[in-house]
Design an enzyme around this catalytic site. Structure first.
Site, PDB file in Angstrom:
ATOM      1  CB  SER A   1      -0.958  -0.050   1.189  1.00  0.00           C
ATOM      2  OG  SER A   1      -1.967   0.920   1.079  1.00  0.00           O
TER       3      SER A   1
ATOM      4  CG  ASP B   1      -7.431  -2.389  -3.150  1.00  0.00           C
ATOM      5  OD1 ASP B   1      -8.014  -1.674  -2.312  1.00  0.00           O
ATOM      6  OD2 ASP B   1      -6.213  -2.606  -3.125  1.00  0.00           O
TER       7      ASP B   1
ATOM      8  CG  HIS C   1      -5.868  -2.056   0.456  1.00  0.00           C
ATOM      9  ND1 HIS C   1      -5.435  -1.402  -0.688  1.00  0.00           N
ATOM     10  CD2 HIS C   1      -5.076  -1.605   1.457  1.00  0.00           C
ATOM     11  CE1 HIS C   1      -4.452  -0.589  -0.371  1.00  0.00           C
ATOM     12  NE2 HIS C   1      -4.203  -0.699   0.921  1.00  0.00           N
TER      13      HIS C   1
END
Length: 320
Positions: A140, A267, A296
């Protein structure tokens, strides 16, 4: 590089939901991996970073960067470190500034575009003189760090860095931040803001003028937070300027190290702007693989104890 085909990864029910993929592993996956070495290292500007060193007695080093409001002990970080150690990689996982048990010394904490500490940790590991090859792995926000670092000044990247991978990367930070403001993402926004606001209160004790508490009640989402604190504290005009200058997508064309971006269609943090399709098609070294499932930083399956699909994929890519 041509876009990689979607893999045959299809998790069991109920993990075919992006939201469940995002939440379930964080709640129910347990990874026990005590570090061989814990160390606090000094940064060039007088701050500190706490690192965990997981050893496989290898000549290869992987540096793993966590995501927003994460740390080096989160299950997704430890799971990746365990998979890489078993595959013959030493791993350094590190805590971003403000994410250790102790608050960092300097006025600024971490932010999405600050790649200095990634470079510091990488050089610290390589300076020991025992590694022939290195790789970078980022989740991320940590993935944004990795890809931005490789492209913003590619000649600065140590030659020993041979491969890199970014997982669930918000390549367009503004688009992702706006997406997080959606009502459907309320649970994630609430989680992030609760943690971030607590850190503002701690920083206020260190630097009361820089971190005024009177702004906190009006902050309802991540964009509000970045406008109130992240942008002005780090020299950006506002949140939009911060997102624009910190997003990795503008640097992808400059990357010289073979790199892979792994993202899932479901996601809940990402928008179409966050999937660097055109950049991958125009690059000789950047590949993009989009799974149908994964959420995610999820990519889990049942039973939860098994190695994640993203961990297996990372091992295959780094060991190619």
């Amino acid at each position: 590089m041509p876009l990689l085909q979607p893999p045959p990864y299809k998790p069991k029910f109920p993990l075919q939901s992006g939201h469940i993929q995002t939440i379930f592993p964080r709640l129910f996956r347990k990874v026990s991996l005590p570090p061989v070495i814990k160390r606090r290292i000094e940064t060039p500007d007088g701050d500190f970073l706490d690192i965990d060193w997981h050893l496989a007695s290898s000549s290869r080093l992987a540096v793993i960067a966590h995501g927003l409001e994460g740390n080096a002990r989160r299950p997704y970080v430890l799971g990746m470190a365990r998979a890489l150690v078993l595959a013959g990689w030493d791993c350094i996982t590190y805590n971003f500034r403000g994410c250790s048990r102790d608050m960092n010394r300097k006025p600024g904490m971490y932010h999405s575009g600050d790649t200095r500490d990634l470079h510091t940790v990488l050089e610290y590991g390589l300076d020991h003189g025992i590694y022939e090859d290195a790789a970078l792995v980022g989740f991320s926000m940590g993935g944004n760090h990795v890809l931005k670092y490789l492209g913003e000044n590619p000649d600065k990247v140590p030659a020993k860095v041979k491969r890199a991978i970014g997982i669930s990367v918000p390549c367009d930070l503004e688009a992702s931040a706006v997406r997080l403001c959606d009502r459907s993402n309320f649970i994630y926004t609430s989680y992030f803001l609760r943690s971030l606001k607590q850190k503002i209160k701690l920083k206020h004790k260190q630097f009361p003028d820089l971190y005024p508490l009177d702004k906190l009640p009006s902050i309802k989402n991540i964009v509000d937070f970045d406008n109130a604190y992240t942008a002005p504290i780090n020299g950006f005009a506002d949140a939009t300027d911060y997102y624009r200058r910190s997003s990795c997508n503008q640097y992808l064309k400059n990357i010289k190290v073979p790199s892979l971006v792994l993202s899932a269609k479901d996601d809940p943090f990402l928008t179409p702007e966050c999937y660097p399709i055109q950049e991958a098609e125009n690059s000789q070294v950047l590949s993009l693989q989009i799974t149908n499932f994964g959420g995610h930083v999820g990519f889990a399956d049942l039973p939860m104890e098994k190695q994640l699909w993203s961990e297996n994929r990372t091992v295959r890519f780094l060991n190619t």
